[in-house]
Write a protein that holds these residues in place. Structure first.
Motif, PDB file in Angstrom:
ATOM      1  N   LEU A   1       0.829  -1.198   0.000  1.00  0.00           N
ATOM      2  CA  LEU A   1       0.000   0.000   0.000  1.00  0.00           C
ATOM      3  C   LEU A   1       0.869   1.256   0.000  1.00  0.00           C
ATOM      4  O   LEU A   1       1.809   1.367   0.791  1.00  0.00           O
ATOM      5  N   GLY A   2       0.559   2.175  -0.911  1.00  0.00           N
ATOM      6  CA  GLY A   2       1.185   3.488  -0.862  1.00  0.00           C
ATOM      7  C   GLY A   2       2.415   3.695  -1.714  1.00  0.00           C
ATOM      8  O   GLY A   2       3.096   4.721  -1.564  1.00  0.00           O
ATOM      9  N   LEU A   3       2.726   2.761  -2.627  1.00  0.00           N
ATOM     10  CA  LEU A   3       3.851   2.962  -3.547  1.00  0.00           C
ATOM     11  C   LEU A   3       3.391   2.735  -4.975  1.00  0.00           C
ATOM     12  O   LEU A   3       2.473   1.956  -5.222  1.00  0.00           O
ATOM     13  N   ASP A   4       4.071   3.389  -5.925  1.00  0.00           N
ATOM     14  CA  ASP A   4       3.684   3.213  -7.321  1.00  0.00           C
ATOM     15  C   ASP A   4       4.326   1.964  -7.914  1.00  0.00           C
ATOM     16  O   ASP A   4       5.296   1.420  -7.378  1.00  0.00           O
ATOM     17  N   ALA A   5       3.775   1.524  -9.037  1.00  0.00           N
ATOM     18  CA  ALA A   5       4.186   0.266  -9.649  1.00  0.00           C
ATOM     19  C   ALA A   5       5.651   0.268 -10.067  1.00  0.00           C
ATOM     20  O   ALA A   5       6.350  -0.741  -9.930  1.00  0.00           O
ATOM     21  N   ASP A   6       6.148   1.388 -10.583  1.00  0.00           N
ATOM     22  CA  ASP A   6       7.532   1.431 -11.049  1.00  0.00           C
ATOM     23  C   ASP A   6       8.509   1.180  -9.915  1.00  0.00           C
ATOM     24  O   ASP A   6       9.483   0.429 -10.073  1.00  0.00           O
ATOM     25  N   ARG A   7       8.248   1.809  -8.755  1.00  0.00           N
ATOM     26  CA  ARG A   7       9.148   1.609  -7.614  1.00  0.00           C
ATOM     27  C   ARG A   7       9.074   0.169  -7.108  1.00  0.00           C
ATOM     28  O   ARG A   7      10.099  -0.436  -6.780  1.00  0.00           O
ATOM     29  N   ILE A   8       7.892  -0.376  -7.061  1.00  0.00           N
ATOM     30  CA  ILE A   8       7.734  -1.764  -6.607  1.00  0.00           C
ATOM     31  C   ILE A   8       8.430  -2.713  -7.577  1.00  0.00           C
ATOM     32  O   ILE A   8       9.117  -3.659  -7.158  1.00  0.00           O
ATOM     33  N   ARG A   9       8.299  -2.444  -8.849  1.00  0.00           N
ATOM     34  CA  ARG A   9       8.952  -3.281  -9.859  1.00  0.00           C
ATOM     35  C   ARG A   9      10.475  -3.239  -9.696  1.00  0.00           C
ATOM     36  O   ARG A   9      11.151  -4.271  -9.806  1.00  0.00           O
ATOM     37  N   GLN A  10      11.015  -2.067  -9.394  1.00  0.00           N
ATOM     38  CA  GLN A  10      12.463  -1.938  -9.185  1.00  0.00           C
ATOM     39  C   GLN A  10      12.927  -2.749  -7.980  1.00  0.00           C
ATOM     40  O   GLN A  10      13.949  -3.431  -8.036  1.00  0.00           O
ATOM     41  N   VAL A  11      12.170  -2.673  -6.902  1.00  0.00           N
ATOM     42  CA  VAL A  11      12.540  -3.415  -5.686  1.00  0.00           C
ATOM     43  C   VAL A  11      12.477  -4.919  -5.941  1.00  0.00           C
ATOM     44  O   VAL A  11      13.370  -5.672  -5.541  1.00  0.00           O
ATOM     45  N   CYS A  12      11.428  -5.359  -6.623  1.00  0.00           N
ATOM     46  CA  CYS A  12      11.311  -6.789  -6.930  1.00  0.00           C
ATOM     47  C   CYS A  12      12.490  -7.266  -7.773  1.00  0.00           C
ATOM     48  O   CYS A  12      13.058  -8.326  -7.522  1.00  0.00           O
TER      49      CYS A  12
ATOM     50  N   ALA B   1      11.345  -8.518  -0.077  1.00  0.00           N
ATOM     51  CA  ALA B   1      10.881  -7.361  -0.848  1.00  0.00           C
ATOM     52  C   ALA B   1      10.010  -6.459   0.015  1.00  0.00           C
ATOM     53  O   ALA B   1      10.108  -5.220  -0.065  1.00  0.00           O
ATOM     54  N   CYS B   2       9.172  -7.054   0.863  1.00  0.00           N
ATOM     55  CA  CYS B   2       8.312  -6.262   1.745  1.00  0.00           C
ATOM     56  C   CYS B   2       9.130  -5.398   2.700  1.00  0.00           C
ATOM     57  O   CYS B   2       8.794  -4.227   2.937  1.00  0.00           O
ATOM     58  N   GLU B   3      10.191  -5.948   3.236  1.00  0.00           N
ATOM     59  CA  GLU B   3      11.039  -5.178   4.150  1.00  0.00           C
ATOM     60  C   GLU B   3      11.664  -3.987   3.425  1.00  0.00           C
ATOM     61  O   GLU B   3      11.700  -2.866   3.957  1.00  0.00           O
ATOM     62  N   THR B   4      12.140  -4.217   2.218  1.00  0.00           N
ATOM     63  CA  THR B   4      12.727  -3.129   1.438  1.00  0.00           C
ATOM     64  C   THR B   4      11.680  -2.087   1.072  1.00  0.00           C
ATOM     65  O   THR B   4      11.928  -0.871   1.126  1.00  0.00           O
ATOM     66  N   LEU B   5      10.508  -2.547   0.683  1.00  0.00           N
ATOM     67  CA  LEU B   5       9.434  -1.626   0.288  1.00  0.00           C
ATOM     68  C   LEU B   5       8.988  -0.749   1.450  1.00  0.00           C
ATOM     69  O   LEU B   5       8.745   0.446   1.284  1.00  0.00           O
ATOM     70  N   LYS B   6       8.904  -1.323   2.642  1.00  0.00           N
ATOM     71  CA  LYS B   6       8.536  -0.527   3.822  1.00  0.00           C
ATOM     72  C   LYS B   6       9.610   0.511   4.123  1.00  0.00           C
ATOM     73  O   LYS B   6       9.295   1.654   4.484  1.00  0.00           O
ATOM     74  N   ALA B   7      10.873   0.116   3.952  1.00  0.00           N
ATOM     75  CA  ALA B   7      11.966   1.069   4.170  1.00  0.00           C
ATOM     76  C   ALA B   7      11.978   2.155   3.103  1.00  0.00           C
ATOM     77  O   ALA B   7      12.450   3.270   3.334  1.00  0.00           O
ATOM     78  N   THR B   8      11.429   1.828   1.929  1.00  0.00           N
ATOM     79  CA  THR B   8      11.390   2.762   0.803  1.00  0.00           C
ATOM     80  C   THR B   8      10.250   3.766   0.913  1.00  0.00           C
ATOM     81  O   THR B   8      10.273   4.819   0.272  1.00  0.00           O
ATOM     82  N   GLY B   9       9.238   3.431   1.708  1.00  0.00           N
ATOM     83  CA  GLY B   9       8.130   4.367   1.856  1.00  0.00           C
ATOM     84  C   GLY B   9       6.740   3.778   1.753  1.00  0.00           C
ATOM     85  O   GLY B   9       5.746   4.513   1.817  1.00  0.00           O
ATOM     86  N   ALA B  10       6.632   2.447   1.588  1.00  0.00           N
ATOM     87  CA  ALA B  10       5.311   1.826   1.558  1.00  0.00           C
ATOM     88  C   ALA B  10       4.611   2.037   2.900  1.00  0.00           C
ATOM     89  O   ALA B  10       5.232   1.914   3.960  1.00  0.00           O
ATOM     90  N   LYS B  11       3.335   2.357   2.863  1.00  0.00           N
ATOM     91  CA  LYS B  11       2.582   2.539   4.102  1.00  0.00           C
ATOM     92  C   LYS B  11       2.454   1.228   4.865  1.00  0.00           C
ATOM     93  O   LYS B  11       2.613   1.180   6.078  1.00  0.00           O
ATOM     94  N   ARG B  12       2.163   0.181   4.119  1.00  0.00           N
ATOM     95  CA  ARG B  12       2.021  -1.145   4.726  1.00  0.00           C
ATOM     96  C   ARG B  12       2.311  -2.210   3.685  1.00  0.00           C
ATOM     97  O   ARG B  12       2.140  -1.988   2.484  1.00  0.00           O
ATOM     98  N   CYS B  13       2.714  -3.378   4.147  1.00  0.00           N
ATOM     99  CA  CYS B  13       2.803  -4.579   3.324  1.00  0.00           C
ATOM    100  C   CYS B  13       2.036  -5.672   4.064  1.00  0.00           C
ATOM    101  O   CYS B  13       2.444  -6.073   5.161  1.00  0.00           O
ATOM    102  N   VAL B  14       0.948  -6.102   3.481  1.00  0.00           N
ATOM    103  CA  VAL B  14       0.033  -7.015   4.175  1.00  0.00           C
ATOM    104  C   VAL B  14       0.104  -8.399   3.537  1.00  0.00           C
ATOM    105  O   VAL B  14      -0.313  -8.583   2.387  1.00  0.00           O
ATOM    106  N   PRO B  15       0.610  -9.412   4.266  1.00  0.00           N
ATOM    107  CA  PRO B  15       0.615 -10.780   3.720  1.00  0.00           C
ATOM    108  C   PRO B  15      -0.810 -11.249   3.455  1.00  0.00           C
ATOM    109  O   PRO B  15      -1.727 -10.985   4.237  1.00  0.00           O
TER     110      PRO B  15
END
Length: 303
Positions: free
Chosen positions: A133-144, A174-188
């Protein structure tokens, strides 16, 4: 004059008792459940209407959801409601296929039964999915891409909500990195496999083999496929796209953007839940979104 679209939800919206009131009230709905049961070799009515543990198991969820969606669709059509176009999220794309009339119902139900089994068997343990939640697709794609192991975008649902999929350790990292990058939440997510991941490529190959013997007609109304987020008009491509869909990203945000740009101002979500309506409201407050999950919902849709 605006346009109307039928949209169909995917796995996760199911609940015990879904479609039961349509089954009880309309012979058309009962006929659909009977066709689904015969095609799948299951008592689909019992699966949908009675308490059981199978309803949340992928190989059973998919046939149950599709039977319910198509039963409601056929009653709506019988009452005179028509759409200008259709789309569905993941297994919901098969509901859109029913709305577009590209194949008979029996083979459609056999396909979704096979799809559920193939997806369940392709990667039975060790997979995971998570909503970011809270990140755009391009940033998520880069982290993945920068994460060890197999992890990728499964669903681009709407602005601010994207689902990732893959090997459990890779998804967690990836969730840990995304949260550090600015994601509001990562929900399994509570799922039984890494759906819409390259890990399910084998399931797509098996589905392609099943599709070879299926007769496909040109769509009566345009529908948008998940893989390309574009209208399918060439019936020759339908089989290829359905096989690819199993292991490809569901481009739902782009699908809705395309419909909005094309003048669709009324969306009828057919089937359990209000998931797709929620996604749409994050994209536009100017459109009408109706949900038809129960008989009592039909009046507003028909009006």
């Amino acid at each position: 004059m605006g346009k109307t679209a039928f949209i169909f939800p995917g796995q996760g919206a199911q609940y015990c008792g879904m479609g039961k009131d349509f089954f009880q009230a309309f012979p058309t709905a009962r006929s659909v459940y009977a066709t689904a049961g015969e095609a799948a070799g299951l008592d689909v009515g019992e699966l949908c209407f009675t308490e059981n543990e199978s309803l949340d198991v992928t190989e059973y969820t998919q046939i149950a959801m599709l039977a319910t969606e198509v039963a409601i669709l056929k009653v709506l059509e019988e009452k005179g409601l028509r759409a200008d176009c259709a789309a569905g999220l993941s297994l919901g794309e098969y509901g859109a296929l029913a709305a577009a009339g590209v194949m008979e119902l029996a083979p459609l139900f056999r396909l979704i039964r096979c799809r559920g089994i193939f997806m369940q068997e392709a990667y039975p343990v060790g997979g995971a999915m998570a909503a970011v939640l809270g990140l755009d697709a391009d940033r998520i794609r880069q982290v993945c891409a920068g994460t060890a192991g197999v992890v990728s975008i499964a669903n681009d649902n709407c602005p601010g909500q994207i689902v990732i999929t893959g090997e459990a350790p890779a998804v967690e990292a990836a969730c840990e990195t995304l949260k550090a990058t600015g994601a509001k939440r990562c929900v399994p997510l509570n799922v039984s496999g890494p759906f819409h991941s390259p890990l399910l490529a084998e399931a797509g190959k098996k589905l392609a083999a099943e599709l070879e013997g299926v007769s496909v007609q040109a769509p009566r109304i345009p529908y948008i496929c998940n893989v390309e987020a574009d209208y399918v008009t060439d019936s020759a491509r339908i089989k290829e796209l359905l096989a690819r869909q199993v292991s490809s990203t569901v481009r739902w945000r782009e699908t809705m953007e395309r419909m909005l740009a094309d003048g669709v101002d009324t969306f009828v979500e057919i089937g359990p839940g209000r998931t797709l309506a929620g996604f749409l409201r994050k994209m536009s407050r100017d459109v009408k979104v109706l949900n038809v999950a129960k008989v009592e919902d039909m009046d507003a849709a028909l009006a």
